[in-house]
Write a protein that holds these residues in place. Structure first.
Motif, PDB file in Angstrom:
ATOM      1  N   LYS A 294       0.832  -1.201   0.000  1.00 25.79           N
ATOM      2  CA  LYS A 294       0.000   0.000   0.000  1.00 25.79           C
ATOM      3  C   LYS A 294       0.866   1.250   0.000  1.00 25.79           C
ATOM      4  O   LYS A 294       0.501   2.281  -0.561  1.00 25.79           O
ATOM      5  CB  LYS A 294      -0.916  -0.007   1.226  1.00 25.79           C
TER       6      LYS A 294
ATOM      7  N   LYS B 158       3.317   1.264  -4.184  1.00 23.20           N
ATOM      8  CA  LYS B 158       2.260   0.650  -4.981  1.00 23.20           C
ATOM      9  C   LYS B 158       2.778  -0.217  -6.118  1.00 23.20           C
ATOM     10  O   LYS B 158       2.072  -1.113  -6.577  1.00 23.20           O
ATOM     11  CB  LYS B 158       1.329   1.731  -5.517  1.00 23.20           C
TER      12      LYS B 158
ATOM     13  N   GLN C 280       2.533  -3.963  -6.102  1.00 21.15           N
ATOM     14  CA  GLN C 280       1.310  -4.664  -6.476  1.00 21.15           C
ATOM     15  C   GLN C 280       1.447  -5.377  -7.821  1.00 21.15           C
ATOM     16  O   GLN C 280       0.556  -6.138  -8.215  1.00 21.15           O
ATOM     17  CB  GLN C 280       0.145  -3.680  -6.500  1.00 21.15           C
TER      18      GLN C 280
ATOM     19  N   GLY D 239      -4.953   0.450  -8.613  1.00 24.33           N
ATOM     20  CA  GLY D 239      -4.004   0.786  -7.558  1.00 24.33           C
ATOM     21  C   GLY D 239      -2.550   0.666  -7.939  1.00 24.33           C
ATOM     22  O   GLY D 239      -1.703   1.348  -7.394  1.00 24.33           O
ATOM     23  N   TYR D 240      -2.213  -0.237  -8.861  1.00 23.00           N
ATOM     24  CA  TYR D 240      -0.814  -0.461  -9.180  1.00 23.00           C
ATOM     25  C   TYR D 240      -0.234   0.646 -10.037  1.00 23.00           C
ATOM     26  O   TYR D 240       0.980   0.759 -10.185  1.00 23.00           O
ATOM     27  CB  TYR D 240      -0.625  -1.813  -9.879  1.00 23.00           C
TER      28      TYR D 240
ATOM     29  N   GLY E 203       0.202   4.555 -10.689  1.00 29.03           N
ATOM     30  CA  GLY E 203       0.011   5.845 -10.053  1.00 29.03           C
ATOM     31  C   GLY E 203      -0.668   6.872 -10.935  1.00 29.03           C
ATOM     32  O   GLY E 203      -1.228   7.839 -10.461  1.00 29.03           O
TER      33      GLY E 203
ATOM     34  N   ASP F  73       5.649   3.177 -13.253  1.00 27.84           N
ATOM     35  CA  ASP F  73       4.434   2.432 -12.900  1.00 27.84           C
ATOM     36  C   ASP F  73       4.056   1.468 -14.022  1.00 27.84           C
ATOM     37  O   ASP F  73       3.687   0.320 -13.790  1.00 27.84           O
ATOM     38  CB  ASP F  73       3.275   3.399 -12.646  1.00 27.84           C
TER      39      ASP F  73
END
Length: 451
Positions: free
Chosen positions: A171, A174, A177, A279-280, A282, A298
């Motif tokens: 969390k 990120k 994930q 969520g993974y 940004g 990301d």
């Protein structure tokens, strides 16, 4: 004709560059070598004394130079040149995995900070002799956030499952994930059926081409990944594959629904990447296009995540960035280049157009290119991708530091990372698998702009 001659001259120049940098030895021992540190040594924090042995006394016009590099500190290396074969003490060596190379070369070169590739090394030089050593392993493992006992990626991250809730670490960082993305993909019947169809297409095409190949090599797929920004390039890649009867071996991972529909409409075997609620990534994954874009890291963290899912199905993968164009079937050549024992055969780039690494040891900086690589379905290969994903997750830079930088760093530290100590890597022939710099820019060097 002019373009043909340009290509021919590029080949000649690169071959001359490689030949000029071939290692030289005197008698049965290297022209110069380290006595200390020894290869594989570990030290505490503090000063390190480098000592050397030369096969013959230095002539008046020769000097001994040695280079040290810790990619966690910098992708540049520090070089010190000496007029005599005498010890040299380097002060304040920081924690991490260090690579050192020593060689003899003509006098006149000043000590300097430099990138990993410099034409000086090899052009008229003798050597290099290479050693790896570690400093303050506990401090390095803490900085790298590795398991302090195993020096591997923590199991809680590797086995991350969103159905059971995300660890607090994921969390906070990120990109971790990406491990959950891999595990979610492995639950997807679409992935399994797509990989099965593509690997059967590869088997039907390759047949029994070579008894020297690993049996798993006949279960291989071509892999790429795309969002809306890369959809056009992906269609171009698929078109070049289709011209050579290879499109049915391609599996394309789609990061958004629009891209999945676009690729499927073009009859590209497409696997949607689970969104995990966004969520993974940004930023909006559909809009992130390339390096230098905000949120690039990301997006890049998902590349090894997708390849890892393929390997875990027992299928080898040839990863291809979407900007690649294929002129003939690459699989027979990459598999032959890998031989029987290599885990990863990877494309190489250099710090400028015509200077490329001789091998994986010669790749001093971020010169192992994750735009194209063949990776076998083996435990060591899976660990490499896990280490790359883990490494990338903790770097704050989201514009420039991507999967390539993370993979190069993990390989640099491989001897001390759990699961990578026996990793075998080879580089692909840059004349057969050229980077964009070699393919497009080198003719400009020969003919000028607008050749």
């Amino acid at each position: 004709m002019r373009r043909f001659m340009a290509r021919l001259l590029v080949h000649v120049l690169v071959l001359l560059s490689l030949a000029a940098r071939a290692p030289a030895t005197l008698g049965s021992m290297p022209a110069v070598r380290f006595l200390t540190p020894g290869d594989g040594d570990s030290f505490g924090l503090g000063d390190i004394t480098f000592t050397f042995e030369a096969a013959a006394p230095l002539s008046a016009d020769r000097q001994l130079c040695f280079t040290v590099q810790n990619k966690r500190v910098s992708y540049h290396a520090w070089t010190k040149c000496l007029d005599e074969v005498t010890p040299y003490t380097l002060s304040g060596v920081t924690a991490g995995v260090w690579k050192a190379q020593v060689y003899l070369i003509a006098k006149g070169s000043e000590e300097h900070w430099r990138g990993g590739h410099d034409e000086r090394i090899g052009e008229g030089s003798e050597g290099p002799h290479t050693v790896w050593f570690a400093v303050d392993l506990r401090g390095w493992a803490s900085e790298a956030r590795l398991d302090p006992i195993s020096l591997g990626v923590p199991e809680a991250l590797v086995g991350m499952d969103t159905d059971k809730g995300l660890p607090d670490e994921a969390k906070r960082f990120k990109r971790l994930q990406a491990f959950a993305v891999t595990n979610a993909l492995l639950k997807s019947p679409v992935l399994r059926s797509s990989v099965e169809r593509a690997s059967h297409a590869t088997l039907a095409r390759l047949g029994a081409l070579s008894a020297e190949w690993e049996p798993s090599d006949f279960r291989a797929v071509l892999v790429t990944m795309a969002n809306q920004g890369h959809a056009g390039l992906t269609l171009n890649l698929a078109a070049s594959l289709r011209r050579h009867g290879l499109a049915s071996s391609l599996v394309a991972f789609a990061l958004d629904e629009a891209t999945a529909l676009t690729l499927a409409a073009a009859q590209v075997e497409t696997v949607p990447v689970p969104g995990l609620g966004g969520g993974y990534c940004g930023t909006d994954c559909s809009s992130v296009r390339d390096v230098w874009s905000s949120g690039f890291a990301d997006l890049a963290s998902l590349k090894p995540a997708c390849v890892l899912a393929v390997l875990k199905l027992g299928v080898c993968a040839l990863w291809m960035d979407t900007d690649i164009v294929v002129f003939r079937d690459p699989l027979p050549e990459v598999i032959s280049a890998a031989g029987r024992w290599v885990d990863v055969a990877i494309q190489v780039g250099g710090s400028h157009d015509l200077h490329v690494p001789l091998d994986e040891t010669d790749a001093l900086r971020s010169a192992l290119c994750t735009g194209l690589y063949y990776i076998r379905a083996r435990a060591s290969s899976e660990r490499l991708l896990e280490h790359a994903m883990h490494t990338l997750a903790y770097f704050e830079a989201d514009v420039q530091f991507g999967d390539q930088s993370a993979t190069n760093l993990a390989m640099h530290e491989a001897r001390w990372r759990n699961g990578l100590r026996g990793l075998k890597v080879t580089v692909l022939d840059p004349l057969v698998f050229p980077t964009g710099g070699l393919f497009f820019k080198a003719p400009e060097v020969l003919w000028g702009e607008g050749w």
